[in-house]
Enzyme design. Structure first.
Site, PDB file in Angstrom:
ATOM      1  N   SER A   1      43.061 -17.448 -45.495  1.00 55.39           N
ATOM      2  CA  SER A   1      44.135 -16.750 -46.205  1.00 55.39           C
ATOM      3  C   SER A   1      43.923 -16.823 -47.706  1.00 55.39           C
ATOM      4  O   SER A   1      43.352 -17.789 -48.217  1.00 55.39           O
ATOM      5  CB  SER A   1      45.484 -17.378 -45.868  1.00 55.39           C
TER       6      SER A   1
ATOM      7  N   TYR B   1      51.197 -24.518 -45.875  1.00 53.46           N
ATOM      8  CA  TYR B   1      50.321 -23.540 -45.217  1.00 53.46           C
ATOM      9  C   TYR B   1      49.053 -23.329 -46.043  1.00 53.46           C
ATOM     10  O   TYR B   1      47.924 -23.363 -45.520  1.00 53.46           O
ATOM     11  CB  TYR B   1      51.110 -22.233 -45.074  1.00 53.46           C
TER      12      TYR B   1
END
Lengths: 246, 444
Positions: A138, A151
């Site tokens: 990501s 995250y």
């Protein structure tokens, strides 16, 4: 006996997973789908067969159950030519700040599990001398941000793992691809405020993953605009960056 | 709550928009609120907006089964026609009927019983649908076909989603040798020639006329007529790919253009150029890819934004065959006199409709776009009076403003349709903004 290449998709029930499986099947690959809920994947199996007339199989895979990984790999009828991990969990940052269990689940789902299973496949591929591994990481892993650093830190670890694995594996004929999707319209981002020009449909992400494999790319931003955005974010001095609340 | 509109961007309505991913979740979406299923949002007005809740069906895009020997396909209703074309086109199959955009869902295409350029000889989308899995307002899931629940089947084809949520469908695909159309362009100097050319094109699989609405006087109704047939493999040049995948729009309108962009001068200049370029291609036939042939506007993403923030209205009527020429002439004359000419005007021949509430009837359909302005509403009411007097009707998939009286005059099966709705959905769970405006029984 088929001569088509086989792609194994981990986390196949996600929107990007479905799109990726379709992109590879359209390009003539046989597909193996893996996810936690095998029954939920059955309609996708039928969909891929009906659309592209390729062979499709389905396997149970739970990214948190690391003890099962060795038997999962051993249980595959054939070692795939490509493994694509789309597994991940955004979680809830606010909750993760005080709930250690939730924070650990986010870290394990985005780093520990994906890194361990892809590492296992890397050893098999290196022994064979061929194969492609795709890890969907990501842009959140490029720099820890106030709004999603639990995250983001796990994705940063995953990106670093893939980077090191690539440096080692490239000499052994094994390709390692890191994919950073940016904003994709999926179940995970439903209800989030996404910036239109920086947002793509899941099908675009699926096509980008196939393209990265075919062109033997190393690190791919699904939309090239994100490469620039993240470059700027990475270059901001910490004194400025820490004042931003995004 | 989310602000939602149709393709015409009028009206814009606050609605509870949900996107379920499983059939049980579709049921939950109707708990405690009345609403309607929405496909890809290409209906122009308020058909795809629920009274309280709007249920986006686009997550349901999987094929259940496909038989390459017969072309029979079972699929989830949120699948786009563009997806069917891209996936099965290269395997030699296309939908029998496609509307002017391929970015519609199968469920939406059934609900509107959409027509294509072949309606005059091959009928509408519903004619090629053999089975429908429907979730009623009461929460029952029933299979519909011409044999099973036949009256509900006929009400669901063209029923604007008001009999329940279309979950899955079985349909037949057309076998084609190529993704190319052999096209013939016929210029028509006026409306009489255009109607004559369309009548002469009855034996062509595809036919449509593009009308220049700015032309007046003896040029009134000046048109280009496009006739088409599927090209066989042996008609292609050796270097042509038999099927190319549809590209995503290369151009896109990124922002709302100022409302001034379209005015009578820019449209007049565009139309003049368009007619001359088309007339130059007249005569023999040539090959065009199915994408520009069937979907000329899909090449420009978000083209609805050229009308600016206020949005636009499309007026699409059908006029029965007898006396159609006079009524069409009257409508075109009023539009030319008014001056804020339609950017698009399409004239097309239709045949019998298939569903209880399907739009088509044997005659001519005329579709016109108008930028949304206060003065356009009374003007369109005048056009409606001409349509009603001629025994015609308006297309619900395009409509955002017709009156109940116009609607009731055009759709004589309304009472039967509402009777079927009542029996399937006594509590009135399935309701859209369109049904509230035109169909729902008004309770004191």
């Amino acid at each position: 006996m088929t001569t088509r290449k086989i792609a194994l998709v981990l986390g196949a029930s996600s929107d990007i997973g479905r799109a990726t499986a379709r992109a590879f099947a359209r390009a003539g690959w046989d597909i193996q789908l893996a996810g936690r809920d095998v029954a939920a994947l059955e309609p996708d199996v039928a969909d891929l067969r009906a659309r592209y007339a390729v062979d499709v199989g389905v396997h149970r895979f739970d990214v948190l159950d690391t003890a099962s990984f060795a038997s999962f790999v051993a249980g595959l009828a054939a070692l795939p030519d490509a493994v694509i991990s789309i597994v991940g969990l955004l979680g809830v940052q606010d909750t993760a700040q005080s709930d250690l269990g939730h924070a650990a689940t986010i870290m394990r789902s985005n780093y520990e599990g994906p890194a361990l299973i892809l590492g296992l496949f890397a050893e098999k591929f290196l022994a064979r001398g061929s194969g492609t591994i795709v890890g969907v990481s990501s842009v959140a892993g490029d720099r820890g941000r106030a709004s999603n650093y639990v995250y983001g830190s796990a994705k940063a670890g995953f990106s670093a793992f893939l980077s090191g694995l690539r440096a080692r594996a490239s000499r052994g004929g094994v390709q390692i691809v890191t994919v950073k999707p940016g904003f994709v319209r999926t179940r995970m981002t439903e209800g989030m405020k996404l910036i239109g020009p920086l947002t793509v449909e899941a099908s675009v992400a699926g096509d980008a993953i196939l393209d990265a494999v075919q062109r033997r790319r190393d690190v791919v931003y699904v939309s090239e605009k994100w490469r620039l955005v993240m470059l700027i974010i990475k270059l901001l001095p910490e004194a400025v960056f820490k004042k931003l609340r995004f | 709550m989310t602000l939602v509109s149709g393709w015409g961007r009028f009206p814009v309505v606050d609605t509870d928009l949900v996107r379920p991913r499983s059939f049980p979740a579709v049921g939950e979406a109707f708990a405690g609120a009345s609403g309607v299923a929405r496909g890809n949002g290409r209906a122009y007005g308020d058909a795809g907006i629920g009274l309280a809740r709007t249920v986006d069906m686009t997550a349901f895009d999987r094929v259940r089964s496909f038989d390459p020997d017969t072309g029979r396909i079972r699929l989830e209703a949120g699948m786009l026609l563009s997806d069917i074309i891209d996936t099965f086109g290269p395997r030699g199959f296309l939908p029998f009927v496609v509307p002017g955009t391929r970015f519609v869902t199968v469920g939406g295409a059934i609900a509107a019983d959409v027509h294509g350029k072949n309606h005059h000889c091959e009928g509408g989308f519903g004619r090629y649908v053999d089975g429908i899995l429907l979730r009623t307002g009461q929460g029952e899931t029933i299979e519909l076909s011409r044999d099973e629940n036949a009256d509900v089947f006929r009400a669901t084809v063209g029923g604007m989603g008001l009999t329940g949520v279309i979950l899955e469908a079985t349909m037949r695909l057309r076998r084609v040798e190529t993704g190319w159309i052999r096209e013939r362009v016929i210029p028509a100097a006026n409306l009489r020639d255009a109607v004559t050319a369309l009548d002469g094109g009855d034996s062509s699989t595809y036919s449509v006329a593009w009308i220049d609405c700015v032309a007046t006087g003896e040029n009134l109704g000046r048109s280009l007529i496009y006739l088409g047939e599927h090209a066989r493999a042996d008609e292609l040049p050796a270097d042509a790919a038999p099927f190319s995948r549809g590209r995503d729009p290369r151009l896109s309108v990124p922002v709302d253009l100022p409302s001034l962009t379209l005015n009578r001068y820019s449209v007049r200049a565009f139309n003049e150029l368009y007619y001359r370029m088309g007339a130059r291609r007249a005569g023999g036939s040539h090959l065009v890819s199915i994408f520009p042939y069937f979907f000329p506007l899909d090449g420009v993403g978000a083209w609805n934004r050229i009308y600016g923030r206020r949005g636009f209205l499309q007026h699409q009527c059908v006029i029965p065959q007898t006396g159609a020429r006079e009524v069409l002439g009257e409508i075109l004359e009023r539009i030319a006199r008014r001056g804020d000419a339609s950017f698009l005007a399409v004239l097309k021949k239709l045949g019998e409709g298939d569903g209880l509430m399907s739009f088509p009837l044997p005659g001519y359909t005329l579709a016109l776009d108008f930028p949304m302005t206060p003065s356009i509403l009374p003007f369109l009411d005048e056009l409606d009076r001409l349509v009603v007097a001629a025994g015609g009707r308006l297309y619900l998939a395009k409509d955002a403003r017709q009156s109940r009286a116009t609607f009731e005059a055009g759709y004589p099966a309304l009472q039967r349709f509402n009777g079927i709705r009542r029996s399937l959905d006594p509590d009135g769970k399935i309701r859209s903004r369109l049904s509230q405006r035109l169909l729902d029984e008004v309770r004191p």
